[in-house]
Write a protein that holds these residues in place. Sequence first.
Motif, PDB file in Angstrom:
ATOM      1  N   TYR A  34      38.963 103.716  58.140  1.00 32.40           N
ATOM      2  CA  TYR A  34      37.984 102.725  58.602  1.00 32.40           C
ATOM      3  C   TYR A  34      38.657 101.799  59.606  1.00 32.40           C
ATOM      4  N   SER A  35      38.391 102.026  60.885  1.00 33.32           N
ATOM      5  CA  SER A  35      38.918 101.158  61.934  1.00 33.32           C
ATOM      6  C   SER A  35      37.816 100.199  62.360  1.00 33.32           C
ATOM      7  N   CYS A  36      38.186  98.917  62.432  1.00 32.64           N
ATOM      8  CA  CYS A  36      37.199  97.878  62.756  1.00 32.64           C
ATOM      9  C   CYS A  36      36.985  97.867  64.264  1.00 32.64           C
ATOM     10  N   GLU A  37      36.255  98.825  64.762  1.00 37.07           N
ATOM     11  CA  GLU A  37      36.208  99.082  66.209  1.00 37.07           C
ATOM     12  C   GLU A  37      35.523  97.984  66.997  1.00 37.07           C
ATOM     13  N   GLY A  38      34.678  97.188  66.334  1.00 36.41           N
ATOM     14  CA  GLY A  38      33.966  96.138  67.050  1.00 36.41           C
ATOM     15  C   GLY A  38      34.828  94.928  67.360  1.00 36.41           C
ATOM     16  N   SER A  39      36.029  94.859  66.734  1.00 35.11           N
ATOM     17  CA  SER A  39      36.853  93.655  66.884  1.00 35.11           C
ATOM     18  C   SER A  39      37.911  93.787  67.963  1.00 35.11           C
ATOM     19  N   ALA A  40      37.956  94.920  68.664  1.00 33.23           N
ATOM     20  CA  ALA A  40      38.963  95.103  69.718  1.00 33.23           C
ATOM     21  C   ALA A  40      38.365  95.951  70.828  1.00 33.23           C
ATOM     22  N   VAL A  41      39.122  96.157  71.874  1.00 34.89           N
ATOM     23  CA  VAL A  41      38.654  96.978  72.985  1.00 34.89           C
ATOM     24  C   VAL A  41      38.356  98.385  72.487  1.00 34.89           C
ATOM     25  N   ALA A  42      37.142  98.855  72.740  1.00 36.10           N
ATOM     26  CA  ALA A  42      36.737 100.156  72.207  1.00 36.10           C
ATOM     27  C   ALA A  42      37.389 101.302  72.957  1.00 36.10           C
ATOM     28  N   MET A  53      44.520 114.003  66.163  1.00 36.82           N
ATOM     29  CA  MET A  53      43.105 113.971  65.817  1.00 36.82           C
ATOM     30  C   MET A  53      42.609 112.526  65.810  1.00 36.82           C
ATOM     31  N   PRO A  54      41.604 112.192  66.649  1.00 36.05           N
ATOM     32  CA  PRO A  54      41.101 110.814  66.673  1.00 36.05           C
ATOM     33  C   PRO A  54      40.391 110.458  65.373  1.00 36.05           C
ATOM     34  N   LEU A  55      40.530 109.192  64.965  1.00 29.34           N
ATOM     35  CA  LEU A  55      39.925 108.704  63.727  1.00 29.34           C
ATOM     36  C   LEU A  55      38.991 107.542  64.056  1.00 29.34           C
ATOM     37  N   HIS A  56      37.738 107.679  63.654  1.00 21.79           N
ATOM     38  CA  HIS A  56      36.758 106.621  63.868  1.00 21.79           C
ATOM     39  C   HIS A  56      36.262 106.106  62.525  1.00 21.79           C
ATOM     40  N   GLN A  57      35.402 105.108  62.583  1.00 18.78           N
ATOM     41  CA  GLN A  57      34.907 104.484  61.357  1.00 18.78           C
ATOM     42  C   GLN A  57      34.323 105.510  60.397  1.00 18.78           C
ATOM     43  N   GLY A  58      34.915 105.566  59.178  1.00 15.52           N
ATOM     44  CA  GLY A  58      34.337 106.409  58.136  1.00 15.52           C
ATOM     45  C   GLY A  58      34.721 107.867  58.186  1.00 15.52           C
ATOM     46  N   ASP A  78      49.818 123.551  50.752  1.00 14.80           N
ATOM     47  CA  ASP A  78      51.199 123.164  51.063  1.00 14.80           C
ATOM     48  C   ASP A  78      51.352 122.530  52.443  1.00 14.80           C
ATOM     49  N   LEU A  79      50.251 122.067  53.051  1.00 15.47           N
ATOM     50  CA  LEU A  79      50.340 121.490  54.395  1.00 15.47           C
ATOM     51  C   LEU A  79      51.311 120.309  54.420  1.00 15.47           C
ATOM     52  N   ASN A  80      51.304 119.498  53.376  1.00 15.71           N
ATOM     53  CA  ASN A  80      52.199 118.345  53.321  1.00 15.71           C
ATOM     54  C   ASN A  80      53.663 118.753  53.223  1.00 15.71           C
ATOM     55  N   MET A  81      53.930 119.992  52.797  1.00 22.42           N
ATOM     56  CA  MET A  81      55.307 120.479  52.670  1.00 22.42           C
ATOM     57  C   MET A  81      55.786 121.151  53.948  1.00 22.42           C
ATOM     58  N   THR A  82      54.908 121.922  54.584  1.00 20.62           N
ATOM     59  CA  THR A  82      55.306 122.709  55.760  1.00 20.62           C
ATOM     60  C   THR A  82      55.155 121.938  57.068  1.00 20.62           C
ATOM     61  N   HIS A  83      54.331 120.897  57.038  1.00 23.77           N
ATOM     62  CA  HIS A  83      54.067 120.102  58.237  1.00 23.77           C
ATOM     63  C   HIS A  83      54.431 118.639  57.966  1.00 23.77           C
ATOM     64  N   GLN A  84      54.574 117.895  59.035  1.00 29.64           N
ATOM     65  CA  GLN A  84      54.740 116.447  58.950  1.00 29.64           C
ATOM     66  C   GLN A  84      53.560 115.782  59.637  1.00 29.64           C
ATOM     67  N   HIS A  85      53.268 114.574  59.227  1.00 35.46           N
ATOM     68  CA  HIS A  85      52.179 113.840  59.867  1.00 35.46           C
ATOM     69  C   HIS A  85      52.615 112.411  60.151  1.00 35.46           C
ATOM     70  N   CYS A  86      51.956 111.789  61.107  1.00 31.27           N
ATOM     71  CA  CYS A  86      52.198 110.396  61.441  1.00 31.27           C
ATOM     72  C   CYS A  86      50.849 109.745  61.712  1.00 31.27           C
ATOM     73  N   VAL A  87      50.852 108.423  61.793  1.00 33.27           N
ATOM     74  CA  VAL A  87      49.625 107.693  62.135  1.00 33.27           C
ATOM     75  C   VAL A  87      49.877 106.956  63.437  1.00 33.27           C
ATOM     76  N   LEU A  88      49.041 107.237  64.421  1.00 32.34           N
ATOM     77  CA  LEU A  88      49.185 106.665  65.761  1.00 32.34           C
ATOM     78  C   LEU A  88      48.225 105.490  65.899  1.00 32.34           C
ATOM     79  N   ALA A  89      48.768 104.334  66.244  1.00 35.09           N
ATOM     80  CA  ALA A  89      47.985 103.098  66.245  1.00 35.09           C
ATOM     81  C   ALA A  89      47.022 103.048  67.418  1.00 35.09           C
ATOM     82  N   GLY A  90      45.845 102.490  67.167  1.00 35.98           N
ATOM     83  CA  GLY A  90      44.907 102.127  68.217  1.00 35.98           C
ATOM     84  C   GLY A  90      45.032 100.640  68.501  1.00 35.98           C
ATOM     85  N   PHE A  91      43.961 100.044  69.001  1.00 34.91           N
ATOM     86  CA  PHE A  91      43.992  98.616  69.305  1.00 34.91           C
ATOM     87  C   PHE A  91      43.359  97.768  68.203  1.00 34.91           C
ATOM     88  N   SER A  92      42.470  98.348  67.417  1.00 32.79           N
ATOM     89  CA  SER A  92      41.702  97.572  66.438  1.00 32.79           C
ATOM     90  C   SER A  92      42.383  97.593  65.072  1.00 32.79           C
TER      91      SER A  92
END
Length: 494
Positions: free
Chosen positions: A254-262, A294-299, A307-321
Amino acid sequence: MKRRAGEREKKLKKKELLQELGKGRLPYMTPVDANFHQLWKSKYSKLIFRKSDTVPEELHQMVQEGFLTLREHDCFFQDLVRIKGKDFVTPVSRILIGNPGCTYKYLNTRLFTVPWPNEGYDIKYCSPQIHDACKALIRLNDYLHIEAVKALQDFLETKEINDTTVIYREQNFATSLTEKGSVSKDQSSCCVRADNYMSLKNRTSYNVTLLNYMDPLQMLYLKQEPYFGMGDMAVSWHHDENLVERSTVAVYSYSCEGSAVAESDEQTLKGRDPAVWHVGLKVAWDIETPGLAMPLHQGDCYLMLDDLNMTHQHCVLAGFSPRFSSTHRVAECSRGTLEYIFGQCELALQNLQTDLDSMALSLKSLETAVIKQAEEIHNEVEFEWLRQFWFQGKRYLKCTDWWLKPIAKLEEFWRKMEIMTSLVLSEFRKEEQIEEQRNKTIRCFLLVLTERQRLRKEWTASDLSENLIHMMCINRLLPYTSLYLIKAPARCLE
């Protein structure tokens, strides 16, 4: 030792990977790229994505109001974690909510659940709003469990069909060469076993959710993604720790998209809009396969299956909101519940007896194995539970006082184990014991005490040692026995 060896291995792999890259960057794809879906299907097929419009609107409203309530009550906290022997404060603020008495440990920090409403437990929340927030999250947990079961079942059925087709073709080829063969035997070996279906529930029965919150515009600095040039990272590349093997991780964003540059005015990052939050994935320690953003929007929701969590790595890329997320996990809790640690305490205290006339305490046995077991449990209670709990201060009291009674009970167990330590020391001073047996027990006992001394020094040598002493109420938790053991455990045996 295993953790340290694992950290060294990761550091070496990262160094080798960056050396191979040199000044270059690995390619990655987003939905705007033509081959994105082909890459997703072929290399990241165990990532399942659910857009927000597939989630019930009522659930959206409950969960998002719950997030805001917890933020308004200052229930999100940055954690002090240990990485490669150094202490760091996480840029993301977190709170753990889940089954009563359950804990989750990551990066040497144990988090204690704020219990969600659970039948059979008397949970008093600090306000009706916090109760409603926790209730919303268990509703989300139930929903994501159902979605994960469906997704995992579809995945296993698809895998079964594909595997059966491949083996059937191989059998036809073999039969044409040998004019022999037993299709039924080979086919039976490829079918998904019944126990795979029976394990669906265990692999998706989430016992905790780790909630995350971050406002990127309030951060002085965010680490840059090093391999693909994806930009600001809220969470670096990692595998989620301490989960049941091959269990599914479910995430609600849940990104608060209305509170920053969309939308960003500067498309400096190829393919990725830096204003929008993304989850990044890559094959672990691989420079051949392009990454995925993969872009993440509200909801929006996503699932990491099998085994995806074992064979792959993931990160979270920050937006503006500002952004919240609820990450539902099947935490590996075999050593992380109150039921477990209370059982360990009762096991250790079986060796302590009280004289009915004098009420004097004594040990039932001086066998090496019995002494060693009790002292190791002593260490576990102190360093894995009490110090971890009090180190985090009164954060949990913002939501509920539920943990105070069981922690007080653990403290009482701990005090009795301190007495047991002093009783062992007293017995060592006596001459009645056979010298060989006595020396064996002393050596074993000293190993555990030396580890206790090392860990106490490590905790109190923290940059936050003064606060730690206050938070742990050290004078209340460390009686005379421990105070002299901190200084010189070996001297006590002279």
